[in-house]
Design a protein around this motif. Sequence first.
Motif, mmCIF file in Angstrom:
data_model
loop_
_atom_site.group_PDB
_atom_site.id
_atom_site.type_symbol
_atom_site.label_atom_id
_atom_site.label_comp_id
_atom_site.label_asym_id
_atom_site.label_seq_id
_atom_site.Cartn_x
_atom_site.Cartn_y
_atom_site.Cartn_z
ATOM 1 N N ASP A 256 -4.248 12.889 -6.410
ATOM 2 C CA ASP A 256 -5.684 12.813 -6.180
ATOM 3 C C ASP A 256 -6.028 12.846 -4.694
ATOM 4 O O ASP A 256 -7.135 13.237 -4.317
ATOM 5 N N ALA A 257 -5.089 12.441 -3.841
ATOM 6 C CA ALA A 257 -5.359 12.463 -2.397
ATOM 7 C C ALA A 257 -5.713 13.877 -1.942
ATOM 8 O O ALA A 257 -6.616 14.065 -1.110
ATOM 9 N N ARG A 258 -5.028 14.863 -2.475
ATOM 10 C CA ARG A 258 -5.302 16.257 -2.094
ATOM 11 C C ARG A 258 -6.694 16.669 -2.566
ATOM 12 O O ARG A 258 -7.448 17.324 -1.831
ATOM 13 N N ILE A 259 -7.038 16.303 -3.795
ATOM 14 C CA ILE A 259 -8.351 16.645 -4.338
ATOM 15 C C ILE A 259 -9.447 15.992 -3.516
ATOM 16 O O ILE A 259 -10.449 16.630 -3.151
ATOM 17 N N TYR A 260 -9.261 14.710 -3.177
ATOM 18 C CA TYR A 260 -10.289 13.982 -2.442
ATOM 19 C C TYR A 260 -10.377 14.456 -0.995
ATOM 20 O O TYR A 260 -11.459 14.464 -0.392
ATOM 21 N N ARG A 261 -9.240 14.875 -0.434
ATOM 22 C CA ARG A 261 -9.272 15.470 0.908
ATOM 23 C C ARG A 261 -10.173 16.696 0.921
ATOM 24 O O ARG A 261 -10.995 16.884 1.834
ATOM 25 N N ASP A 262 -10.041 17.539 -0.093
ATOM 26 C CA ASP A 262 -10.857 18.742 -0.175
ATOM 27 C C ASP A 262 -12.321 18.407 -0.418
ATOM 28 O O ASP A 262 -13.223 19.092 0.098
ATOM 29 N N VAL A 263 -12.587 17.376 -1.230
ATOM 30 C CA VAL A 263 -13.969 16.956 -1.465
ATOM 31 C C VAL A 263 -14.611 16.508 -0.158
ATOM 32 O O VAL A 263 -15.772 16.845 0.134
ATOM 33 N N ILE A 264 -13.870 15.753 0.649
ATOM 34 C CA ILE A 264 -14.394 15.288 1.938
ATOM 35 C C ILE A 264 -14.714 16.472 2.843
ATOM 36 O O ILE A 264 -15.730 16.474 3.551
ATOM 37 N N ARG B 146 0.759 13.415 3.756
ATOM 38 C CA ARG B 146 0.026 14.406 4.553
ATOM 39 C C ARG B 146 -1.456 14.408 4.209
ATOM 40 O O ARG B 146 -2.315 14.490 5.099
ATOM 41 N N ASP B 147 -1.766 14.284 2.919
ATOM 42 C CA ASP B 147 -3.167 14.295 2.513
ATOM 43 C C ASP B 147 -3.883 13.024 2.966
ATOM 44 O O ASP B 147 -5.053 13.073 3.377
ATOM 45 N N LEU B 148 -3.202 11.889 2.888
ATOM 46 C CA LEU B 148 -3.797 10.640 3.371
ATOM 47 C C LEU B 148 -4.018 10.686 4.883
ATOM 48 O O LEU B 148 -5.033 10.192 5.383
ATOM 49 N N ASP B 149 -3.094 11.295 5.605
ATOM 50 C CA ASP B 149 -3.277 11.449 7.051
ATOM 51 C C ASP B 149 -4.491 12.335 7.340
ATOM 52 O O ASP B 149 -5.255 12.081 8.285
ATOM 53 N N ALA B 150 -4.672 13.370 6.518
ATOM 54 C CA ALA B 150 -5.827 14.250 6.699
ATOM 55 C C ALA B 150 -7.129 13.506 6.415
ATOM 56 O O ALA B 150 -8.136 13.708 7.105
ATOM 57 N N ILE B 151 -7.113 12.638 5.394
ATOM 58 C CA ILE B 151 -8.296 11.825 5.104
ATOM 59 C C ILE B 151 -8.573 10.878 6.267
ATOM 60 O O ILE B 151 -9.717 10.713 6.709
ATOM 61 N N ALA B 152 -7.517 10.260 6.789
ATOM 62 C CA ALA B 152 -7.679 9.338 7.918
ATOM 63 C C ALA B 152 -8.291 10.054 9.117
ATOM 64 O O ALA B 152 -9.117 9.488 9.847
ATOM 65 N N ALA B 153 -7.904 11.313 9.318
ATOM 66 C CA ALA B 153 -8.408 12.073 10.468
ATOM 67 C C ALA B 153 -9.905 12.342 10.372
ATOM 68 O O ALA B 153 -10.556 12.586 11.393
ATOM 69 N N THR B 154 -10.461 12.273 9.164
ATOM 70 C CA THR B 154 -11.899 12.491 9.004
ATOM 71 C C THR B 154 -12.706 11.239 9.343
ATOM 72 O O THR B 154 -13.928 11.312 9.468
ATOM 73 N N GLY B 155 -12.033 10.099 9.455
ATOM 74 C CA GLY B 155 -12.729 8.847 9.724
ATOM 75 C C GLY B 155 -13.207 8.129 8.483
ATOM 76 O O GLY B 155 -13.814 7.052 8.582
ATOM 77 N N VAL B 156 -12.937 8.685 7.291
ATOM 78 C CA VAL B 156 -13.336 8.027 6.044
ATOM 79 C C VAL B 156 -12.409 6.847 5.781
ATOM 80 O O VAL B 156 -11.180 6.980 5.876
ATOM 81 N N ALA B 157 -12.975 5.699 5.472
ATOM 82 C CA ALA B 157 -12.171 4.520 5.137
ATOM 83 C C ALA B 157 -11.307 4.832 3.917
ATOM 84 O O ALA B 157 -11.778 5.427 2.941
ATOM 85 N N HIS B 158 -10.038 4.449 3.965
ATOM 86 C CA HIS B 158 -9.155 4.764 2.851
ATOM 87 C C HIS B 158 -8.171 3.621 2.624
ATOM 88 O O HIS B 158 -7.855 2.853 3.529
ATOM 89 N N PHE B 159 -7.701 3.545 1.372
ATOM 90 C CA PHE B 159 -6.761 2.497 0.970
ATOM 91 C C PHE B 159 -5.808 3.100 -0.046
ATOM 92 O O PHE B 159 -6.221 3.846 -0.941
ATOM 93 N N ALA B 160 -4.534 2.809 0.066
ATOM 94 C CA ALA B 160 -3.535 3.233 -0.912
ATOM 95 C C ALA B 160 -2.556 2.090 -1.125
ATOM 96 O O ALA B 160 -1.977 1.575 -0.173
ATOM 97 N N GLY B 161 -2.387 1.676 -2.378
ATOM 98 C CA GLY B 161 -1.484 0.577 -2.680
ATOM 99 C C GLY B 161 -1.294 0.432 -4.171
ATOM 100 O O GLY B 161 -1.976 1.095 -4.969
ATOM 101 N N PRO B 162 -0.379 -0.443 -4.593
ATOM 102 C CA PRO B 162 -0.064 -0.583 -6.021
ATOM 103 C C PRO B 162 -1.174 -1.215 -6.841
ATOM 104 O O PRO B 162 -1.169 -1.115 -8.070
ATOM 105 N N ASP B 163 -2.113 -1.906 -6.198
ATOM 106 C CA ASP B 163 -3.242 -2.459 -6.936
ATOM 107 C C ASP B 163 -4.475 -2.459 -6.039
ATOM 108 O O ASP B 163 -4.412 -2.184 -4.849
ATOM 109 N N PHE B 164 -5.629 -2.773 -6.668
ATOM 110 C CA PHE B 164 -6.903 -2.733 -5.960
ATOM 111 C C PHE B 164 -7.405 -4.133 -5.592
ATOM 112 O O PHE B 164 -8.582 -4.309 -5.287
ATOM 113 N N THR B 165 -6.513 -5.105 -5.602
ATOM 114 C CA THR B 165 -6.927 -6.487 -5.378
ATOM 115 C C THR B 165 -7.672 -6.669 -4.058
ATOM 116 O O THR B 165 -8.677 -7.384 -3.979
#
Length: 342
Positions: A267-275, A300-319
Motif C-alpha cells: 500500500d505504501a506504493r499506492i499511497y505514494r502515487d496518491v500523494i 523506498r516508497d516510505l522514503d518517498a512519502i517522507a520526502a513529500t513532508g506528509v506525516a507517516h507511520f509504519a509499525g506492527p500495530d496502530f496503538t
Amino acid sequence: MFKRLIHRAALKAERVADQLFSRTGKGRVIDPYIGYATPDQIILRGRVLSKLRHSSAVEGQTRLTNLRQMLGMFLTDEVRDVTVRCGDAEALTDEEGYFTLLLPRDARTGRHSEQVYIEEGQVPTLCPFLVPAVDARFMVISDIDDTMLETGAYSLMRNLFTSFTGNSLTRLVFPDAVDLMNALSEGGRNPIYYVSSSPWNLHDFLADIFENTRLVRGPMFLRDLGLSDTKFITDGHGSHKGASIDHILRANPDLPTILLGDTGQHDARIYRDVIERHNDRIIAVGLRTPGAGIDAQDKRDLDAIAATGVAHFAGPDFTELAKNLAEEHPDLFPCSSNENRD
C-alpha cells in the motif's frame, strides 16, 4: 489474443455454472450497499439479484459449514436491465446487476437511508448512505484486510484458508484498529471510507464483522470480480485502490485525508502515487506491517512519502498512531476525547 480466448472460455464456464446452480435470473431482490455523498448528490448503490444468498453465522458452526456459506456468496444470480427507483430518480442495472442512483443533495448529514424499489407495490428496500457532518475536520480512507481485519493477504494460501474457512463470528479485527477508528471518527463527526480488493460479494459478510466487532462502519469501495461480454475481471489491486481513493477525494473536496493501509500488499506504493496526484490533500499515512514487515520496495516508497513532508507511520500495530497524529497536527486531532456524538 490469448486473453480473449480465456475470456470466452470463462464466459462459457459461467453459463454452465448458471445451469448447474439454477441461476435463472428469475426473481428480483435488492442487495443494498452503503452509499455516500458528493457536494451535489447523494449516491445510492446496490445490486439486483434473483435471491439473496447471505447466511448469518451461528456460534460453533464447522469449517465445512463456513466454506459452504462462503462459496454460496459467490454463486450470485444477478439480474441485468432492471429499473430501480427512488422518488423521481431511476437507474438501470448493468450486466452484473449493479446500480447507482443519483439523488439531489439536501441538508441532511450523518447516516440515513432511502426507500428503493423495483416495481410499484413492492416492499421497498432501505438503502443506507453517509453524508459527512458540516463540522467534519478530516476523513479517513482505510484498507480492510491486514489493516483492520486479520487476514494474511500477503500470503495467497493463508489468505484463502482464512477467508473461506472462517465466518463473521470467528474473523478477528485488530483491537488497536477498533480503538483508532473510534478516536478518529469522533462519534461520527469525521467520515470513514473503506477501500479493498475484496469482491462486492463479501459486502454483507464484512458488514457483519464490523457490526460484531464494533468497528466503525462506512461506505465500502470493493471490486467487481464478475465476467461480462465486454470485460474480463476488473483492475488489479493497485489500480482499483488508487482509482477508488481518487473518487472519494473528489467526492469530499474540502476534507484533509488520512490514508491507512498495510505493507502486505504494498500500500505504501499506492499511497505514494496518491500523494503525488493530490499533494495538498493527504495529511498522514499509517501502515501496519504484517508478516515479514517492511521490504526494500516498501522502504523506498516510505522514503518517498517522507520526502513529500506528509506525516507517516509504519509499525506492527496502530496503538501509537492517534498520539502521533495529535503531535503532528494538534489543530485537527484532539484524539484524547472518544465521547460519542449524536
